[in-house]
Design a protein around this motif. Structure first.
Motif, PDB file in Angstrom:
ATOM      1  N   UNK A  34       1.017  -1.271  -0.092  1.00 30.05           N
ATOM      2  CA  UNK A  34       0.133   0.080   0.022  1.00 30.05           C
ATOM      3  C   UNK A  34       0.807   1.446  -0.165  1.00 30.05           C
ATOM      4  N   UNK A  35       1.962   1.220   0.873  1.00 31.14           N
ATOM      5  CA  UNK A  35       2.714   2.381   0.839  1.00 31.14           C
ATOM      6  C   UNK A  35       3.499   2.572  -0.423  1.00 31.14           C
ATOM      7  N   UNK A  39       3.062   6.036  -2.765  1.00 29.64           N
ATOM      8  CA  UNK A  39       4.481   6.656  -3.413  1.00 29.64           C
ATOM      9  C   UNK A  39       4.544   6.785  -4.817  1.00 29.64           C
ATOM     10  N   UNK A  40       4.255   5.667  -5.619  1.00 26.28           N
ATOM     11  CA  UNK A  40       4.049   5.782  -6.875  1.00 26.28           C
ATOM     12  C   UNK A  40       2.948   6.768  -7.459  1.00 26.28           C
ATOM     13  N   UNK A  41       1.840   6.863  -6.629  1.00 32.70           N
ATOM     14  CA  UNK A  41       0.849   7.860  -6.965  1.00 32.70           C
ATOM     15  C   UNK A  41       1.418   9.449  -6.733  1.00 32.70           C
ATOM     16  N   UNK A  42       2.195   9.597  -5.735  1.00 32.26           N
ATOM     17  CA  UNK A  42       2.702  10.745  -5.363  1.00 32.26           C
ATOM     18  C   UNK A  42       3.871  11.351  -6.294  1.00 32.26           C
ATOM     19  N   UNK A  43       4.720  10.174  -6.859  1.00 33.61           N
ATOM     20  CA  UNK A  43       5.594  10.394  -7.875  1.00 33.61           C
ATOM     21  C   UNK A  43       4.781  10.948  -9.077  1.00 33.61           C
ATOM     22  N   UNK A  44       3.669  10.215  -9.482  1.00 35.87           N
ATOM     23  CA  UNK A  44       3.226  10.477 -10.685  1.00 35.87           C
ATOM     24  C   UNK A  44       2.587  11.965 -10.624  1.00 35.87           C
TER      25      UNK A  44
END
Length: 154
Positions: A34-35, A39-44
């Motif tokens: 989940x983390x 993080x991938x969403x925040x990076x995108x």
């Protein structure tokens, strides 16, 4: 395989079964997954914001005739203005002195930078000259600077 094992202080500690350990590891793996997804969403999201800002910068470069970084430095502009005022230094211009001999060159420097560096806001100019933005505005209007201001985020 449940039971107890001796702990260091003489009390019995329960021994976890293999299934219990596997369950604990599975919970931790799911939490980490989940983390990683967060993080991938925040990076995108950050990447999208950077691309948006790059488009704005490129648009500003096009509006400036493609020469966004070819502007004359503020120090050069001020040096040219102070050439007409022998004996007046940059330190005096940004200093707290309010002598009559300093007011005219200070205002002329502010107006010259305001006219030539359209990318600088009044608060930014105030920081350069160590004055409030309203002092810069007064100097500019007093010198008759005619630049049309774009709304700025600075």
């Amino acid at each position: 395989m449940t039971g107890t094992a001796a702990a260091g202080d003489g009390e019995a500690a329960p021994v976890a079964s293999l299934e219990d350990l596997a369950g604990i590891v599975a919970v931790q793996v799911r939490a980490q997954a989940r983390r990683i997804a967060e993080l991938e969403l925040a990076l995108a999201d950050a990447e999208a914001r950077l691309l948006s800002q790059a488009r704005v910068i490129c648009g500003a470069a096009d509006a400036a005739g493609g020469d966004l970084f070819g502007r004359r430095p503020v120090r050069e502009i001020i040096k040219d203005v102070l050439g007409a005022y022998p004996g007046v230094t940059w330190e005096e211009i940004i200093g707290v002195g309010r002598e009559r001999r300093l007011v005219e060159p200070r205002h002329r420097c502010m107006a010259a930078v305001y006219e030539e560096r359209k990318d600088l806001s009044l608060p930014a100019l105030g920081r350069i000259f160590r004055r409030d933005h309203t002092s810069v505005l007064h100097a500019v209007t007093r010198r008759g600077a005619s630049r049309q201001r774009q709304p700025s985020n600075s």
